[in-house]
Design a protein around this motif. Structure first.
Motif, short mmCIF file in Angstrom:
data_model
loop_
_atom_site.label_atom_id
_atom_site.label_comp_id
_atom_site.label_asym_id
_atom_site.label_seq_id
_atom_site.Cartn_x
_atom_site.Cartn_y
_atom_site.Cartn_z
N CYS A 25 1.03 -1.23 0.17
CA CYS A 25 -0.14 -0.24 -0.05
C CYS A 25 0.98 1.22 -0.21
N ALA A 109 -11.55 -2.06 4.21
CA ALA A 109 -10.73 -3.06 3.51
C ALA A 109 -10.40 -4.19 4.61
N SER A 110 -10.19 -5.47 3.93
CA SER A 110 -10.29 -6.59 4.61
C SER A 110 -9.07 -7.27 4.74
N PHE A 111 -8.59 -7.84 5.65
CA PHE A 111 -7.36 -8.77 5.94
C PHE A 111 -7.70 -9.85 6.81
N TYR A 115 -7.03 -15.29 4.11
CA TYR A 115 -7.75 -14.48 3.15
C TYR A 115 -7.41 -15.29 1.65
N ASN A 127 -2.86 -14.28 -2.60
CA ASN A 127 -3.78 -14.22 -1.28
C ASN A 127 -2.97 -13.77 -0.43
N THR A 129 -1.32 -11.07 -0.40
CA THR A 129 -1.50 -9.54 -0.20
C THR A 129 -2.42 -9.00 0.78
N ASN A 130 -3.31 -10.03 1.25
CA ASN A 130 -4.31 -9.57 2.09
C ASN A 130 -4.55 -10.49 3.34
N ARG A 131 -3.28 -11.30 3.53
CA ARG A 131 -3.08 -12.00 4.84
C ARG A 131 -2.39 -11.33 5.93
N ASN A 162 1.60 -5.77 -6.69
CA ASN A 162 1.50 -6.37 -5.45
C ASN A 162 1.57 -7.90 -5.51
#
Length: 183
Positions: A25, A109-111, A115, A127, A129-131, A162
């Motif tokens: 980010c 935003a979700s983590f 994920y 996956n 990127t959002n773990r 990413n």
């Protein structure tokens, strides 16, 4: 909420090493350095309590300037550990956002440690990127997000870049950056 809280310490380390360290980010470095990120450890053991905590966070952001709290991370160490349950709750969270009149003001935003994007396999690198170490609901100010995107040369390239970054990680790097995935 103190820096000595082990849950917060683990999430801060993830932010520094993964989100900022890998530049997943491009907008996270500044509020992290300025200590404008609010870390809240949820005590929820039910969706009902979590909805109340989420609403409390929206209301806190309403009362607080972005200079003081740019964004809020609602960390869920004991609730919604199953990704499917978490994903189901995201729908409820979005409905709450709309029902309370926060659509266009805040974004979620979700983590999650498990994920998984649609149409991927659990072990697909993207996956990562959002773990995160715990399920997290990240509350963003839309206005700040829009301002950041306006000043970024090619925001549409962020997700693809990413994925390339996490795909390039060696197994050793993954173990160092995501130790909670290898327990």
């Amino acid at each position: 909420m103190t820096d000595s809280d082990p849950v917060i310490a683990q999430v801060e380390r993830w932010l520094q090493d993964v989100v900022v360290g890998l530049n997943l980010c491009p907008f996270a470095r500044k509020p992290l350095r300025a200590r404008q990120i609010r870390f809240v450890v949820s005590e929820a053991t039910s969706d009902e309590v979590l909805r109340e905590e989420l609403l409390d966070e929206f209301q806190l952001l309403d009362r607080t300037s972005a200079a003081e709290v740019e964004t809020s991370l609602l960390i869920l160490p004991t609730h919604l550990r199953d990704f499917h349950d978490y994903n189901f709750f995201l729908t409820e969270a979005e409905l709450l956002l709309k029902r309370e009149g926060y659509e266009g003001i805040y974004q979620i935003a979700s983590f999650h440690p498990h994920y998984q994007f649609a149409n991927t396999e659990p072990d697909d690198a993207e996956n990562l990127t959002n773990r995160a170490p715990y399920p997290i609901l990240h509350l963003l100010r839309e206005e700040s997000l829009e301002r950041g995107l306006e000043n970024y040369a090619d925001p549409d390239s962020i997700p693809h870049n990413n994925i390339l970054r996490v795909e390039a990680l060696t197994e050793e790097q993954k173990r160092l950056l995501f130790p909670y995935l290898f327990l």
